[in-house]
Design an enzyme around this catalytic site. Structure first.
Site, mmCIF file in Angstrom:
data_model
loop_
_atom_site.group_PDB
_atom_site.id
_atom_site.type_symbol
_atom_site.label_atom_id
_atom_site.label_comp_id
_atom_site.label_asym_id
_atom_site.label_seq_id
_atom_site.Cartn_x
_atom_site.Cartn_y
_atom_site.Cartn_z
ATOM 1 N N ASN A 33 0.883 -3.033 5.124
ATOM 2 C CA ASN A 33 -0.385 -1.623 5.575
ATOM 3 C C ASN A 33 -0.899 -1.629 4.667
ATOM 4 O OD1 ASN A 33 -0.167 1.959 5.865
ATOM 5 N ND2 ASN A 33 0.283 1.385 3.495
ATOM 6 N N GLY A 37 0.516 -0.838 0.140
ATOM 7 C CA GLY A 37 -0.010 -0.097 0.123
ATOM 8 C C GLY A 37 1.255 1.026 -0.452
ATOM 9 N N VAL A 82 -3.169 -7.180 -3.339
ATOM 10 C CA VAL A 82 -2.442 -8.230 -2.081
ATOM 11 C C VAL A 82 -3.751 -9.062 -1.552
ATOM 12 C CG1 VAL A 82 -0.983 -6.145 -0.938
ATOM 13 C CG2 VAL A 82 -3.929 -6.184 -0.056
ATOM 14 N N TYR A 87 -15.003 -2.546 8.966
ATOM 15 C CA TYR A 87 -13.864 -2.307 8.846
ATOM 16 C C TYR A 87 -12.622 -2.668 10.012
ATOM 17 C CZ TYR A 87 -9.504 0.670 9.321
ATOM 18 O OH TYR A 87 -8.626 0.854 9.927
ATOM 19 N N VAL A 88 -13.596 -2.752 11.320
ATOM 20 C CA VAL A 88 -13.344 -3.813 12.574
ATOM 21 C C VAL A 88 -12.974 -4.717 12.923
ATOM 22 C CG1 VAL A 88 -13.526 -3.498 15.213
ATOM 23 C CG2 VAL A 88 -14.105 -1.245 14.241
ATOM 24 N N SER A 113 -5.666 -1.220 14.222
ATOM 25 C CA SER A 113 -6.141 0.239 14.067
ATOM 26 C C SER A 113 -6.472 0.513 15.573
ATOM 27 C CB SER A 113 -7.358 0.926 13.528
ATOM 28 O OG SER A 113 -8.759 1.775 13.371
#
Lengths: 232, 117
Positions: A78, A10, A52, A143-144, A130
């Site tokens: 990343n 990334g 990826v 996302y979580v 994160s």
């Protein structure tokens, strides 16, 4: 040539680009990848147009790294995507895409990197989670979930790769000024920052400092750990 | 490997009779087992052939030695045939259907992966 070989995923923009440039300045030979082409170049930097989450593409990239350098010292996982939306408004395709890049991508890159690193009996893998995970942020369910998976992968891969001399750790940044949070309302960011012990935006250097620590040869007894920035 | 060499190796493989391919892959696996004996002190039978059990049952590999051998064979196949194959398999731990139960089973599995690539 004895300069370490560092792969950063990334690298088109944001943290990935910053880390690529940071390790170039430290004398590493840096390999980077992103789905879209990069509009920058540096001496000592080699870029691949690799997604990826694409197993075939990832394996082809590692074949080339093996042929070109014969080794890999560091992998920095990343690459990541986000989508801020209430779960009731999130299509399955979005969930799949986020899990594919963030979790499956981390798995594939780590697997192929470990194959190359185990030849030397040495390697450092740093994953990206994160603060959204410990803060259990509403509006970022997919996302979580994907970044929780990265923490879980970090724990298990640390144990599986330990006997090859490879450490696997994870950094969990808070909000930074990147494209990833470009569309997040300021109020939301402020609420998030208020939950940190140090309520400010993170910087690229905050992240690089943590990655530096995990990459140090002296950090060989540090594995399976996640450091969340900002005191979350 | 240069692109022209890669293409030549891939073309040669496509034209090779299955039996010759099978022998080559069996030899390649045996070479890698012998290398692991030399470099990592792997305890393996003195005589190795297609029927030699690798993993599970009477196999001489533990799970970590299996990982090391499979990775080494993947890389050796790429170097020899110019094709990147994955020998990871979801049925790996099954006693009946594991492609890792014998040298011959692993060679057959690798060959099928090579032909599908």
């Amino acid at each position: 040539m004895d300069a370490p070989v560092t792969l950063v995923t990334g690298t088109r923009t944001g943290i990935g680009r910053h880390l690529a440039e940071h390790y170039l300045r430290l004398g590493h030979r840096v390999v980077g990848c992103s789905r879209a082409p990069v509009d920058w170049t540096r001496e000592g930097y080699k870029h691949y147009g690799t997604d990826v989450a694409d197993e075939k593409g990832v394996k082809a990239m590692f074949s080339e790294i093996r042929r070109s350098y014969g080794r890999l010292d560091h992998l920095i996982n990343n690459a990541g995507i986000a989508s801020m939306n209430h779960s009731l408004l999130t299509p399955a395709s979005t969930v799949s895409a986020i899990l594919a890049t963030n979790a499956v991508g981390t798995f594939l890159l780590s697997r192929e990197a470990a194959k190359l690193m185990k030849r030397k009996g040495y390697g450092r893998i740093v994953n990206f989670s994160s603060v959204a995970v410990p803060l259990k942020l509403a509006g970022e369910a997919a996302y979580v979930a994907s970044k929780s998976a990265v923490v879980a992968l970090t724990h298990v891969l640390a144990r599986e790769f330990a006997e090859f001399g490879i450490t696997v750790n994870c950094v969990g940044p808070g909000p930074l000024a990147t494209n990833l949070i470009r569309s997040v309302p300021k109020q939301t960011i402020d609420r998030l920052l208020a939950q940190q012990a140090i309520p400010r935006m993170g910087t690229f250097d905050d992240v690089a400092n943590t990655v530096d620590f995990f990459l140090r040869p002296e950090s060989g007894f540090v594995t399976g750990q996640t450091i969340y920035l900002g005191g979350v | 490997m240069e692109q022209a060499q890669l293409e030549a190796a891939q073309a040669a493989r496509r034209e090779m009779p299955h039996h010759d391919d099978m022998l080559q892959v069996v030899d390649l696996i045996i070479d890698n087992v012998n290398q692991l004996k030399d470099t990592q002190g792997l305890k393996a039978p003195a005589r190795l052939d297609s029927a030699t059990a690798l993993f599970g049952g009477d196999g001489f590999l533990d799970s970590m030695a299996l990982v090391t051998l499979v990775v080494a064979v993947e890389q050796a196949i790429e170097e020899k045939f110019g094709t990147n194959v994955s020998l990871a398999d979801p049925g790996a731990m099954s006693q009946e259907h594991s492609p890792y139960r014998t040298i011959g089973a692993l060679a057959d599995y690798a060959l099928r992966r090579l032909r599908a690539a």
